[in-house]
Structure formats: C-alpha cells, structure tokens
Design a protein around this motif. Structure first.
Motif, PDB file in Angstrom:
ATOM      1  N   LEU A 354      44.764  30.593  37.784  1.00  0.00           N
ATOM      2  CA  LEU A 354      43.953  31.009  36.634  1.00  0.00           C
ATOM      3  C   LEU A 354      42.477  31.198  36.967  1.00  0.00           C
ATOM      4  O   LEU A 354      41.717  31.673  36.141  1.00  0.00           O
ATOM      5  CB  LEU A 354      44.108  30.047  35.461  1.00  0.00           C
ATOM      6  CG  LEU A 354      43.798  28.579  35.638  1.00  0.00           C
ATOM      7  CD1 LEU A 354      42.313  28.310  35.521  1.00  0.00           C
ATOM      8  CD2 LEU A 354      44.559  27.750  34.641  1.00  0.00           C
ATOM      9  N   VAL A 355      42.068  30.820  38.202  1.00  0.00           N
ATOM     10  CA  VAL A 355      40.688  31.085  38.609  1.00  0.00           C
ATOM     11  C   VAL A 355      40.606  32.302  39.542  1.00  0.00           C
ATOM     12  O   VAL A 355      39.556  32.570  40.117  1.00  0.00           O
ATOM     13  CB  VAL A 355      40.052  29.853  39.284  1.00  0.00           C
ATOM     14  CG1 VAL A 355      39.915  28.719  38.289  1.00  0.00           C
ATOM     15  CG2 VAL A 355      40.827  29.412  40.506  1.00  0.00           C
ATOM     16  N   SER A 356      41.707  33.018  39.692  1.00  0.00           N
ATOM     17  CA  SER A 356      41.685  34.266  40.455  1.00  0.00           C
ATOM     18  C   SER A 356      41.181  35.393  39.569  1.00  0.00           C
ATOM     19  O   SER A 356      41.194  35.310  38.342  1.00  0.00           O
ATOM     20  CB  SER A 356      43.084  34.597  40.982  1.00  0.00           C
ATOM     21  OG  SER A 356      43.556  33.594  41.852  1.00  0.00           O
ATOM     22  N   SER A 357      40.776  36.486  40.203  1.00  0.00           N
ATOM     23  CA  SER A 357      40.141  37.593  39.497  1.00  0.00           C
ATOM     24  C   SER A 357      41.043  38.239  38.448  1.00  0.00           C
ATOM     25  O   SER A 357      42.249  38.418  38.655  1.00  0.00           O
ATOM     26  CB  SER A 357      39.704  38.658  40.504  1.00  0.00           C
ATOM     27  OG  SER A 357      39.234  39.815  39.853  1.00  0.00           O
ATOM     28  N   ALA A 358      40.428  38.636  37.322  1.00  0.00           N
ATOM     29  CA  ALA A 358      41.144  39.376  36.284  1.00  0.00           C
ATOM     30  C   ALA A 358      41.480  40.795  36.738  1.00  0.00           C
ATOM     31  O   ALA A 358      42.210  41.508  36.043  1.00  0.00           O
ATOM     32  CB  ALA A 358      40.312  39.422  34.998  1.00  0.00           C
ATOM     33  N   MET A 359      40.978  41.214  37.907  1.00  0.00           N
ATOM     34  CA  MET A 359      41.389  42.505  38.463  1.00  0.00           C
ATOM     35  C   MET A 359      42.898  42.497  38.700  1.00  0.00           C
ATOM     36  O   MET A 359      43.564  43.537  38.559  1.00  0.00           O
ATOM     37  CB  MET A 359      40.652  42.795  39.771  1.00  0.00           C
ATOM     38  CG  MET A 359      40.997  44.134  40.414  1.00  0.00           C
ATOM     39  SD  MET A 359      40.486  45.570  39.424  1.00  0.00           S
ATOM     40  CE  MET A 359      38.740  45.686  39.922  1.00  0.00           C
ATOM     41  N   GLU A 440      39.109  52.094  45.072  1.00  0.00           N
ATOM     42  CA  GLU A 440      39.886  52.934  44.149  1.00  0.00           C
ATOM     43  C   GLU A 440      40.259  52.147  42.893  1.00  0.00           C
ATOM     44  O   GLU A 440      40.249  52.692  41.775  1.00  0.00           O
ATOM     45  CB  GLU A 440      41.140  53.454  44.849  1.00  0.00           C
ATOM     46  CG  GLU A 440      40.855  54.461  45.963  1.00  0.00           C
ATOM     47  CD  GLU A 440      42.111  54.936  46.665  1.00  0.00           C
ATOM     48  OE1 GLU A 440      43.178  54.305  46.455  1.00  0.00           O
ATOM     49  OE2 GLU A 440      42.044  55.924  47.412  1.00  0.00           O
ATOM     50  N   LEU A 441      40.588  50.863  43.079  1.00  0.00           N
ATOM     51  CA  LEU A 441      40.889  50.024  41.911  1.00  0.00           C
ATOM     52  C   LEU A 441      39.660  49.848  41.030  1.00  0.00           C
ATOM     53  O   LEU A 441      39.766  49.844  39.795  1.00  0.00           O
ATOM     54  CB  LEU A 441      41.405  48.657  42.362  1.00  0.00           C
ATOM     55  CG  LEU A 441      42.767  48.630  43.068  1.00  0.00           C
ATOM     56  CD1 LEU A 441      43.118  47.195  43.478  1.00  0.00           C
ATOM     57  CD2 LEU A 441      43.858  49.199  42.173  1.00  0.00           C
ATOM     58  N   VAL A 442      38.492  49.705  41.650  1.00  0.00           N
ATOM     59  CA  VAL A 442      37.242  49.605  40.890  1.00  0.00           C
ATOM     60  C   VAL A 442      37.029  50.864  40.062  1.00  0.00           C
ATOM     61  O   VAL A 442      36.609  50.810  38.899  1.00  0.00           O
ATOM     62  CB  VAL A 442      36.047  49.361  41.833  1.00  0.00           C
ATOM     63  CG1 VAL A 442      34.729  49.482  41.070  1.00  0.00           C
ATOM     64  CG2 VAL A 442      36.146  47.975  42.473  1.00  0.00           C
ATOM     65  N   GLY A 443      37.339  52.018  40.668  1.00  0.00           N
ATOM     66  CA  GLY A 443      37.208  53.278  39.939  1.00  0.00           C
ATOM     67  C   GLY A 443      38.112  53.345  38.718  1.00  0.00           C
ATOM     68  O   GLY A 443      37.768  53.962  37.705  1.00  0.00           O
ATOM     69  N   LEU A 444      39.258  52.684  38.807  1.00  0.00           N
ATOM     70  CA  LEU A 444      40.205  52.691  37.688  1.00  0.00           C
ATOM     71  C   LEU A 444      39.891  51.636  36.630  1.00  0.00           C
ATOM     72  O   LEU A 444      40.026  51.885  35.430  1.00  0.00           O
ATOM     73  CB  LEU A 444      41.626  52.448  38.214  1.00  0.00           C
ATOM     74  CG  LEU A 444      42.300  53.578  38.988  1.00  0.00           C
ATOM     75  CD1 LEU A 444      43.612  53.075  39.600  1.00  0.00           C
ATOM     76  CD2 LEU A 444      42.575  54.766  38.067  1.00  0.00           C
ATOM     77  N   HIS A 445      39.472  50.453  37.092  1.00  0.00           N
ATOM     78  CA  HIS A 445      39.408  49.306  36.183  1.00  0.00           C
ATOM     79  C   HIS A 445      38.014  48.716  35.994  1.00  0.00           C
ATOM     80  O   HIS A 445      37.848  47.808  35.176  1.00  0.00           O
ATOM     81  CB  HIS A 445      40.340  48.198  36.702  1.00  0.00           C
ATOM     82  CG  HIS A 445      41.751  48.643  36.904  1.00  0.00           C
ATOM     83  ND1 HIS A 445      42.538  49.128  35.882  1.00  0.00           N
ATOM     84  CD2 HIS A 445      42.522  48.687  38.035  1.00  0.00           C
ATOM     85  CE1 HIS A 445      43.737  49.442  36.357  1.00  0.00           C
ATOM     86  NE2 HIS A 445      43.750  49.196  37.656  1.00  0.00           N
TER      87      HIS A 445
END
Length: 554
Positions: A354-359, A440-445
């Motif tokens: 639960l402390v891992s990224s919400a990504m 690419e994930l940053v671009g999406l989310h």
C-alpha cells in the motif's frame, strides 16, 4: 535527511568495520535477554543485528535454529532444509552455528557444494521445486533458512525462515520462533542440541548439491531468454559483492548472453562500495549513491543491473536515464507482463504494497486487471504466488516476483535475478529501455512525485500510536477533511486487498496520498507520500502528514 558529503564516493579505511573484532564478538559476547535490544526479534525479514551491539551473536543463532527445529517438529515438517547464505562476514559464522544445531537434531540440510553462496530466491525456487516433486512422490516437505541481513551494512547479520510454501514465514510463525528462541536464551541454551562443526561436516545429513545449475537452466521458464540473446543486449552487472556473483557467468554461457561483470569483488568489509546517502556502507541497489560505481559505466552497455547481497532486490540502470526509481520499474514490469504473457489467465491478480506508487493502480486500470493492495511485507504475496492466482507481487523497496511464462509458480520470495533479466527482456522485445517505457506511462497517466521520510520517534509515542490504531480512525480522528488542498476520500487502517491491519494509516485524496507507520525494528516513524500534481504539492502532502501525525502523538 541531509546527504553525507562523501555519499557516492568509495569507502575509506576509516569507514570499514573491524572484521576480526566483529567475528570475535560473535563468539565471545553473551546477550542479556532482559535487555530488549539484545533479544531475538523477527521483523518483516527475520532477525537482524550486529555482534558489536550484542544483537547477533552465536547464542542468538543457536537458539533461533533450535526454535526452527522445534517449529518444524510441531508442524510435522520432516523433509530437507535448504540453507542459504550471503557474503556478509557474520553470515559465515552464523551458517556454521546453524549447521551445528540442525545436524545435531537429525535434520537433513541441503547446501550448495564447495561452501558456495546461495541467494534467497534460489532457496525459495529450490523449496518450490522440491515440494512439487514431493507432492507427486509422497515425500516429506522441505523448507529453508537464509543467513543474510539483506542490504544492511557489513557489520550486520541476519537470518530468516521460509516454511514449505517457499516464501517469508507468516507473522504467527515468526512470533512462535522468536518466543521460543528467547526462552532458550533465558535458559542459557538448555535444550539446544549441538555438535561440533567438524563432526557435522562428516555427517550424511549434509547434502552438498549444485544449486546453481537447476536454477539457471530453469530461467527460460520465467524469462524469454531467447529474445535477450537474439537482440544481443549488452548487459552490465554489478553484484555489489553479493551471493549471486557466480550465477551470471553460468547464465551468460548457458543462454549465449552478452553479460559483463563490472565488479567481481567479494570482501566482507565491502571496501569497494561507494558510501550511501548517510555516509554508511550499505549495499542498497535502489540507492544512486550505493550504485555510483555502476552508474559511471552505464553508457558502455545497453542496460545495467545491480542486486543486494542476498539477491532479493533489483536495481535497473538505463543509459541516459540513470537508476530507475523502484516504483517506476514495478509499473513498467506490470505493464509489460500483462501484455506479453499470452498464457497467463485473464483472471490473474496484480499485488502491490500500500506504500507503492499509485501509478501501478493506473496501469492495472488501463489493462482491466484486478489489483490487490496489501500491507508492507512480501509475506502477503506468498499465498497468491504459491497457488498461482497472483501474477505479480511487488513492493516499493525494489523487491518483486512473478509467475512463470505458463502461469505456474516460479518462487514465492523476492527474486532480483528475474527482475533484472525482465528489464533486459523488455528492451529486447520492445526496443525501448524500461525508462523509456515509463515515460510512455507518464504520458498516459501523469507524472508521479513520490517520497519517503523517516523521523526519530520515542518508544512511548510508538505505543500511543498503536493504541490509536485500536480505535476507529477516521477523518474526525485526523482533525481535518482536507490534505494539501484536496478532499480526503478515505482513511485506511486495513489493507483493501486482504483486510489485514497495516500497522499505520493511509490517507487518500483524488490525486495524492500519504501513509504513516512506525518501524517494527527501529526507533523511526516512516511517512510515505505521493502526488500526481507537482513536487510542491508532494512537499505540502508530506508536511501536512507530519503535522497530522504530530497531532495524534502529542
């Protein structure tokens, strides 16, 4: 925490532990169980300590090993015990102590031949394979002990128990072992069976096997090794002086890979290591300071990887981008695996702490995958990985494991080898580095801003916080309905994935969250925070989180 002035620089003589003194203390100093700091204490990764602090001495290991033997008997575990070991100085001494007790108790012990090192994931993989065979042939089940303090400094030692499911032992098991071991210490080791090491070595109960070859030859069942070979990926590897150092040459030879070991040093003082951010020697493959040596060579390879001493963690270095944030690589790994494992069931679940990224949440939503959010600790992934209902389990501290390519169990503990090789597979198959894939994930989310802050805390305040958690914690308890300008959506004290107590709280808004929990082994309070708005917003989240916690503890 401020960065030490020599962080990232090679250790000097004054930074090195006195190995003769360390070893002498292991054998000559007797712990006092009336002092809490000298008792056996199992945290999320077993018992850890140092002989210099009278927290990891011969008596500790004799008592712990006898307690494990007693637990095996109570649980009717009668098969062989796989004994792993890393490269810390105290590991060798503790390894000897453990063998003396195990053989005296008529336990068959499987070790790597010729006094070789055996990493955590190899022990887990061996247990899984042995017990798969046992269930078919009616043999007794195997389990394991690993002598390692993971990435901790050279003066530390550690030991952890993996029961027949192959992963970290559950809390009720470790508590049982801890209580039993402390009773043995209190009774001055009365009831602990032990024989001399030289006698133990001649016993037929010691089964010396080649544990490297079966593991290496099985890697193709979990990683597309052919794709890596065909793409001629040039892989630079820094074992950080760890237990997997002799595996890479065999992996390269067996699969025809281009692997260069940039550092082949094994030294119990770890004198070759750059200092970590606090000026200590720490083999943390997720730290850019500890990985400074590999970072200097990143442009010579297509991809670089590093691992901690027991090889249950991974560090991924992409030329032009540097060391990846562990959270970023977890998101990339999940994104890749769910789209490049055609034999995996659509019903498989993705696990995260639960402390891992919400990504990771966003990636799972993107691909329509169910995500299970659990408390800190890899033990929460063991059952799902073991029964192959969980495709992937990962934690923010650079530890993860996943299923074989056919959707069956590979191992049930963190495996730094397969995460490092997965990074190479991603590059080979997609033509893009994991860092490029993350962009690419940053671009999406959107972009994630993430931070963890550790603050000293008194034992009395830790106790008060534990008392608060026993009550109903909600927005009213926090004294505010907003966090960093956003409405608080939920306040968690139990993990949504399995309903288990998280040992702290997590406060969530639409675009941010923070989690706060005391350390189980140190006088620290840990606050994690993430924002998908900005770095400034993250700093506000952390500041307000600290104010909320201070208010609860005042």
């Amino acid at each position: 925490m401020s960065i030490h002035e020599r962080a990232g620089q090679i250790a000097q003589q004054k930074d090195l532990v006195n190995i003769p003194k360390l070893m002498s203390h292991y054998f000559s100093i007797t712990p006092d169980v009336s002092i809490d700091a000298q008792r056996v204490c199992f945290g999320t990764s077993g018992h850890r300590g140092s002989s210099l602090k009278t927290s990891f001495n011969q008596q500790h290991i004799l008592a712990i090993t006898q307690a494990v033997v007693d637990y095996r008997a109570s649980a009717n575990i009668l098969g062989p015990l796989y004994l792993g070991i890393d490269t810390h100085a105290l590991s060798q001494a503790a390894f000897i102590s453990a063998i003396e007790v195990l053989v005296a108790n008529n336990v068959q012990v499987v070790v790597h031949k010729a006094d070789g090192f055996t990493p955590t994931p190899v022990v887990s993989h061996s247990i899984i394979n042995a017990n798969r065979s046992s269930k078919l042939n009616g043999d007794e089940l195997a389990d394991g002990l690993i002598v390692t303090p993971s990435h901790n400094p050279p003066q530390d030692g550690g030991i952890k128990y993996n029961p027949p499911h192959g992963g970290p032992a559950e809390g009720e098991i470790t508590q049982w072992i801890e209580n039993r071991a402390n009773q043995y210490l209190k009774d001055q080791l009365i009831g602990v069976n032990r024989i001399e090491f030289t006698q133990a070595l001649t016993s037929p109960l010691i089964d010396q096997q080649d544990l490297i070859t079966p593991y290496v030859e099985d890697l193709a069942s979990v990683i597309d090794m052919e794709a890596i070979a065909n793409a001629n990926v040039r892989l630079g590897v820094d074992p950080l002086g760890g237990s997997g150092i002799h595996y890479w040459a065999k992996i390269a030879a067996y699969y025809g890979l281009d692997i260069t070991l940039v550092n082949d040093s094994i030294d119990p003082s770890f004198s070759f290591m750059p200092l970590d951010k606090d000026g200590k020697i720490r083999m943390d493959c997720s730290s850019p300071f500890a990985m400074a040596g590999l970072l200097k060579q990143q442009e010579q390879f297509d991809l670089c990887v590093g691992n901690d001493p027991d090889y249950d963690r991974h560090g991924i270095v992409c030329p032009g981008f540097g060391l990846m944030n562990p959270n970023h690589f977890l998101a990339v790994a999940i994104d890749y695996l769910v789209t490049h494992r055609p034999d995996w069931s659509e019903a498989l679940i993705i696990g995260k702490t639960l402390v891992s990224s919400a990504m990771i949440d966003k990636v799972c939503q993107q691909h329509g995958k169910t995500m299970s959010e659990v408390p800190v600790g890899f033990k929460w992934f063991v059952e799902g990985l073991g029964n192959a209902t969980l495709a992937f389990g990962g934690e923010e501290s650079a530890g993860a494991a996943f299923l074989r390519r056919d959707g069956s169990t590979w191992c049930t503990d963190k495996d730094g080898f397969i995460l490092a090789l997965l990074a190479a597979e991603i590059l080979a198959v997609t033509g893009k580095s994991p860092s490029e894939r993350y962009n690419e994930l940053v671009g999406l989310h959107g972009e994630s801003f993430y931070q963890r802050v550790d603050s000293p805390v008194e034992a009395s305040k830790k106790a008060k916080f534990a008392g608060i958690l026993k009550t109903s914690v909600n927005i009213n308890t926090l004294g505010t309905e907003q966090l960093a300008g956003e409405k608080i959506v939920t306040v968690l004290t139990k993990a949504p994935g399995n309903g288990a107590e998280i040992g702290g709280i997590k406060v969530v808004t639409e675009n941010a969250w923070f989690a706060a929990r005391p350390s189980g082994t140190e006088a620290l309070f840990k606050i994690y925070g993430e924002s998908f708005i900005s770095q400034e917003h993250l700093e506000q989240v952390i500041a307000e989180a600290q104010a909320i916690i201070d208010g609860l503890l005042s």
